[in-house]
Design an enzyme around this catalytic site. Structure first.
Site, mmCIF file in Angstrom:
data_model
loop_
_atom_site.group_PDB
_atom_site.id
_atom_site.type_symbol
_atom_site.label_atom_id
_atom_site.label_comp_id
_atom_site.label_asym_id
_atom_site.label_seq_id
_atom_site.Cartn_x
_atom_site.Cartn_y
_atom_site.Cartn_z
ATOM 1 N N ARG A 27 0.670 -1.358 0.059
ATOM 2 C CA ARG A 27 -0.180 -0.048 0.190
ATOM 3 C C ARG A 27 0.832 1.482 -0.025
ATOM 4 O O ARG A 27 0.303 2.534 -0.216
ATOM 5 C CB ARG A 27 -0.997 -0.090 1.239
ATOM 6 N N ASP A 45 -0.988 -13.798 0.545
ATOM 7 C CA ASP A 45 -1.141 -13.495 1.985
ATOM 8 C C ASP A 45 -0.808 -14.698 2.721
ATOM 9 O O ASP A 45 -0.839 -15.960 2.160
ATOM 10 C CB ASP A 45 -2.332 -12.950 2.301
HETATM 11 O O1 CP3 Z 1 5.323 -7.587 -0.203
HETATM 12 C C1 CP3 Z 1 5.115 -8.622 0.507
HETATM 13 O O2 CP3 Z 1 5.646 -8.750 1.426
HETATM 14 C C2 CP3 Z 1 4.314 -9.650 -0.010
HETATM 15 C C3 CP3 Z 1 2.903 -9.773 0.066
HETATM 16 C C4 CP3 Z 1 2.579 -10.186 1.628
HETATM 17 C C5 CP3 Z 1 1.289 -9.724 1.890
HETATM 18 N N1 CP3 Z 1 1.086 -10.239 3.254
HETATM 19 C C6 CP3 Z 1 0.426 -8.887 1.398
HETATM 20 C C7 CP3 Z 1 -0.713 -8.043 1.959
HETATM 21 C C8 CP3 Z 1 3.090 -10.929 2.641
HETATM 22 C C9 CP3 Z 1 4.403 -11.606 2.573
HETATM 23 C C10 CP3 Z 1 2.103 -11.035 3.829
HETATM 24 C C11 CP3 Z 1 2.436 -11.843 4.733
HETATM 25 C C12 CP3 Z 1 1.314 -11.602 6.000
HETATM 26 N N2 CP3 Z 1 0.085 -11.297 6.227
HETATM 27 C C13 CP3 Z 1 2.064 -11.640 7.381
HETATM 28 C C14 CP3 Z 1 3.136 -12.108 7.771
HETATM 29 C C15 CP3 Z 1 4.319 -10.672 7.562
HETATM 30 C C16 CP3 Z 1 3.992 -9.820 8.725
HETATM 31 O O3 CP3 Z 1 3.655 -8.869 8.515
HETATM 32 O O4 CP3 Z 1 4.287 -10.202 9.952
HETATM 33 C C17 CP3 Z 1 0.717 -11.213 8.441
HETATM 34 C C18 CP3 Z 1 0.849 -11.335 9.581
HETATM 35 C C19 CP3 Z 1 -0.346 -11.086 7.274
HETATM 36 C C20 CP3 Z 1 -1.882 -11.103 7.814
HETATM 37 C C21 CP3 Z 1 -2.133 -9.554 7.118
HETATM 38 N N3 CP3 Z 1 -2.739 -9.536 5.749
HETATM 39 C C22 CP3 Z 1 -2.308 -8.510 7.931
HETATM 40 C C23 CP3 Z 1 -2.059 -8.275 9.073
HETATM 41 C C24 CP3 Z 1 -2.910 -7.539 6.984
HETATM 42 C C25 CP3 Z 1 -3.405 -6.192 7.229
HETATM 43 C C26 CP3 Z 1 -2.403 -5.131 7.530
HETATM 44 C C27 CP3 Z 1 -1.312 -4.945 6.834
HETATM 45 O O5 CP3 Z 1 -0.153 -4.951 7.136
HETATM 46 O O6 CP3 Z 1 -1.289 -4.581 5.393
HETATM 47 C C28 CP3 Z 1 -3.117 -8.212 5.620
HETATM 48 C C29 CP3 Z 1 -3.589 -7.840 4.523
HETATM 49 C C30 CP3 Z 1 -2.511 -7.481 3.363
HETATM 50 N N4 CP3 Z 1 -1.444 -8.471 2.942
HETATM 51 C C31 CP3 Z 1 -2.143 -6.641 2.566
HETATM 52 C C32 CP3 Z 1 -1.164 -6.743 1.654
HETATM 53 C C33 CP3 Z 1 -0.516 -5.981 0.564
HETATM 54 C C34 CP3 Z 1 -3.044 -5.205 2.371
HETATM 55 C C35 CP3 Z 1 -4.218 -5.354 1.875
HETATM 56 C C36 CP3 Z 1 -5.145 -4.193 1.034
HETATM 57 O O7 CP3 Z 1 -4.462 -4.049 -0.126
HETATM 58 O O8 CP3 Z 1 -5.711 -3.440 1.500
#
Ligand code: CP3
Length: 357
Positions: free
Chosen positions: A30, A75
């Site tokens: 984002r 994700d």
């Molecule tokens: O660029 C990258 O790192 C690759 C993509 C990626 C996403 N999620 C995309 C995403 C990766 C590797 C993840 C892993 C992930 N997802 C973790 C482990 C890493 C960490 O941050 O500890 C966890 C705990 C999640 C669970 C998750 N998914 C959360 C807590 C959230 C919302 C908050 C946030 O940090 O954005 C998501 C949604 C998410 N996953 C988004 C993205 C780009 C945002 C979604 C949107 O576009 O609104």
């Protein structure tokens, strides 16, 4: 590069190359205007399930910055839908029917990556074919405990109390679920490697909530089996990110991963002191440092490089995901400075090695 010869992969194997490779957790996301523009048209789940879109988003930061590795856009929860979990994202994962009983815990099916996540495997192939040979492609899975946290809690939480109390109240059911998640993520990582991924990463984002004894008895054996299982089937470096894992270093060193990812609260030199000079580390600039003025930003980057210099290998990264309000140009500056400074450090240490000969 075929045969695992990218700078990133060589570093994962404990080789010191001409510079320190760098990538950024959540680099596809984002803070990038082009990501936000695309997400105006499609929701998150659709973006992750459409191979052309997932590939395009994965490559967005690669077009802008000289990053050494791409991390696949998906994700950690993505493979769980196929196992029978209904969910949404708002923006973090929200589980429709959180697991609160042994019966529910036993109702999930094992993951069949080809059947349940063909879109991921196809997208990885697209990315690998579009990425240059010098750059690595990282695929990932959630570590069993972190997935368990979301499945039982039902969404994000400060302390994941529902999840951690379920482990105590229903240990047999909890172990069964952790086992199922471990063997399913093993298959998922192997399938992703065969589909084109050069390196594999396990995200244990919530492991800092566990004390060493619970970790040792309920989590470590599951991780050891999964890592050994992956190794038997594919030859790829494995990175384990132990967020908040400062008190678990002894245990974490027993998983069998090639690289340990650490958050910014643990100086890399302390990780090396605890684990020995053969360890390869990934991290760990505080994501908040990207908001510092240029001089302080530069000093913070230099300090992380110096801290990592005592390890067998160092992959530069943030200590956790990049914040969505970060100015994209800061990432460009970060990548360029890591390369410049580490090249300087490399040539200085080579010169002094020659002088002392
Ligand atoms: O660029 C990258 O790192 C690759 C993509 C990626 C996403 N999620 C995309 C995403 C990766 C590797 C993840 C892993 C992930 N997802 C973790 C482990 C890493 C960490 O941050 O500890 C966890 C705990 C999640 C669970 C998750 N998914 C959360 C807590 C959230 C919302 C908050 C946030 O940090 O954005 C998501 C949604 C998410 N996953 C988004 C993205 C780009 C945002 C979604 C949107 O576009 O609104």
């Amino acid at each position: 590069m075929p045969g695992g010869q990218t700078l990133f992969e060589r570093t994962c194997r404990g080789e010191r190359g001409e510079r320190v490779p760098v990538w950024v957790m959540r680099q596809a996301g984002r803070y990038l205007p082009e990501y936000r523009a695309l997400r105006k048209e499609v929701d998150f789940l659709t973006a992750t399930k459409t191979p052309e879109l997932a590939a395009k988003i994965t490559l967005q930061p690669m077009k802008r910055f000289e990053l050494d590795a791409a991390i696949f856009f998906a994700d950690i929860m993505t493979p769980l839908e196929g196992m029978g979990v209904s969910m949404d994202f708002a923006p973090g994962p929200v589980i429709e029917d959180p697991i609160r009983t042994p019966e529910q815990a036993a109702s999930l099916r094992p993951l069949d990556p080809e059947e349940h996540t063909p879109f991921v495997l196809e997208a990885l192939g697209i990315v690998r074919s579009e990425l240059s040979d010098e750059r690595a492609l990282i695929a990932f899975a959630g570590a069993p405990f972190t997935l368990f946290c979301y499945l039982v809690q039902g969404g994000g939480s400060k302390d994941f109390m529902e999840a951690r109390s379920f482990m105590q109240a229903e240990p047999a059911a909890a172990r069964g679920l952790l086992d199922l998640l471990g063997s399913s993520m093993e298959r998922y990582l192997v399938a992703q490697a065969r589909a084109g991924a050069d390196a594999l990463m396990l995200f244990d984002s919530w492991v800092g909530l566990l004390g060493p004894s619970t970790y040792r008895s309920m989590v470590l054996p599951v991780l050891q089996r999964a890592v050994a299982g992956v190794r038997e089937q594919v030859d790829r470096p494995i990175i384990y990110f132990a967020n908040g894992g400062v008190s678990l270093l002894d245990e974490v060193s027993q998983i069998g991963a090639d690289v340990l990812g650490v958050d910014w609260t643990l100086p890399l030199s302390r990780a090396v002191a605890a684990l020995g000079p053969d360890v390869v580390v990934q991290g760990n600039l505080d994501p908040a440092a990207l908001f510092a003025p240029d001089d302080e930003f530069d000093a913070a980057i230099r300090s992380v490089l110096e801290e990592g210099a005592g390890a067998a290998g160092h992959i530069f990264n943030l200590g956790h995901g990049i914040h969505r309000t970060t100015e994209p140009d800061r990432v460009g500056l970060l990548v360029d400075r890591v390369h410049e400074l580490s090249e300087q450090m490399h040539s200085v240490s080579n010169n002094s090695a020659e002088v002392s000969r």
